[in-house]
Design an enzyme around this catalytic site. Structure first.
Site, mmCIF file in Angstrom:
data_model
loop_
_atom_site.group_PDB
_atom_site.id
_atom_site.type_symbol
_atom_site.label_atom_id
_atom_site.label_comp_id
_atom_site.label_asym_id
_atom_site.label_seq_id
_atom_site.Cartn_x
_atom_site.Cartn_y
_atom_site.Cartn_z
ATOM 1 N N PRO A 25 0.798 -1.226 0.000
ATOM 2 C CA PRO A 25 0.000 0.000 0.000
ATOM 3 C C PRO A 25 0.831 1.277 0.000
ATOM 4 O O PRO A 25 1.833 1.377 0.700
ATOM 5 C CB PRO A 25 -0.841 -0.100 1.268
ATOM 6 N N ASN A 26 0.387 2.190 -0.821
ATOM 7 C CA ASN A 26 0.903 3.555 -0.929
ATOM 8 C C ASN A 26 2.271 3.677 -1.599
ATOM 9 O O ASN A 26 2.749 4.790 -1.779
ATOM 10 C CB ASN A 26 0.924 4.257 0.441
ATOM 11 N N ARG A 58 4.110 11.396 -1.545
ATOM 12 C CA ARG A 58 3.926 11.283 -0.096
ATOM 13 C C ARG A 58 5.241 11.449 0.663
ATOM 14 O O ARG A 58 6.273 10.965 0.238
ATOM 15 C CB ARG A 58 3.284 9.942 0.258
ATOM 16 N N TYR A 66 10.563 9.301 2.086
ATOM 17 C CA TYR A 66 10.651 8.396 0.940
ATOM 18 C C TYR A 66 11.358 8.984 -0.272
ATOM 19 O O TYR A 66 11.553 8.280 -1.262
ATOM 20 C CB TYR A 66 9.243 7.933 0.542
ATOM 21 N N ASN A 87 8.164 -5.195 -0.778
ATOM 22 C CA ASN A 87 7.992 -4.098 0.170
ATOM 23 C C ASN A 87 6.536 -4.188 0.614
ATOM 24 O O ASN A 87 5.643 -3.672 -0.057
ATOM 25 C CB ASN A 87 8.283 -2.750 -0.470
ATOM 26 N N ALA A 134 2.899 -0.891 4.892
ATOM 27 C CA ALA A 134 2.218 -0.944 6.194
ATOM 28 C C ALA A 134 1.824 -2.364 6.591
ATOM 29 O O ALA A 134 1.726 -2.662 7.787
ATOM 30 C CB ALA A 134 0.996 -0.042 6.180
ATOM 31 N N GLU A 162 12.715 -8.880 2.069
ATOM 32 C CA GLU A 162 11.845 -7.756 2.467
ATOM 33 C C GLU A 162 12.640 -6.460 2.349
ATOM 34 O O GLU A 162 13.773 -6.382 2.826
ATOM 35 C CB GLU A 162 11.394 -7.973 3.914
ATOM 36 N N HIS A 211 12.526 -2.082 2.664
ATOM 37 C CA HIS A 211 11.876 -0.841 3.114
ATOM 38 C C HIS A 211 12.760 0.322 2.702
ATOM 39 O O HIS A 211 13.979 0.294 2.930
ATOM 40 C CB HIS A 211 11.670 -0.838 4.627
ATOM 41 N N ARG A 216 11.795 4.804 13.057
ATOM 42 C CA ARG A 216 10.499 5.464 12.953
ATOM 43 C C ARG A 216 9.632 5.104 14.149
ATOM 44 O O ARG A 216 10.141 4.650 15.175
ATOM 45 C CB ARG A 216 9.855 5.101 11.612
#
Length: 146
Positions: free
Chosen positions: A9-10, A17, A22, A74, A77, A99, A101, A108
């Site tokens: 998502p996103n 964003r 990012y 990735n 969320a 994985e 990110h 964070r």
């Protein structure tokens, strides 16, 4: 060699964003970078992005049935919430999954420190920006003997 690049998502909102987290590179530019690097490595890549958990699970399962050599994911969320995606990754073993990110999730919010997927992946890349995708792809290639 075939590698599936999955984005949750996103991720399609890159360049729009939270640029301070990012960066300013948009999603299309990310795909172009990965494709160029894959071409240099003589690797076929398949891209998929979804904001829907079930769609991502379907693609992980599809990778198994299509004999994909490895996955770079990735989960975004869903990293911190989806036992279902973790179970799908676990189910397709021994296909290697890395994985990725873009940000360093450990720097964070505390809820982002937990990854349900990481225990079933051969590696977790975090905080390398979009270059982390290339690093993740190289890990899959090396793991597969390429």
């Amino acid at each position: 060699m075939k590698i599936m690049i999955l984005n949750g998502p996103n991720i399609n909102m890159l360049g729009i964003r939270e640029k301070d987290i990012y960066g300013s590179v948009n999603y299309d530019a990310l795909l172009k970078l990965i494709q160029e690097e894959a071409d240099q490595r003589h690797v076929e890549v398949k891209f998929y992005q979804s904001n829907h958990e079930g769609d991502l699970i379907d693609m992980i399962q599809k990778a198994y049935f299509e004999k994909i050599d490895g996955i770079v994911i990735n989960p975004a969320a869903y990293t911190h919430t989806s036992v279902a995606i973790a179970d799908a990754i676990k189910a397709i073993a021994p296909i290697p999954v890395v994985e990725i990110h873009i940000s360093n999730i450990n720097e964070r919010e505390e809820f982002r420190h937990i990854s349900y997927c990481a225990p079933y992946c051969i590696a977790q890349i975090k905080g390398e920006g979009i270059q982390g995708y290339i690093h993740a792809m190289d890990i899959v290639i090396e793991h597969c003997g390429g």
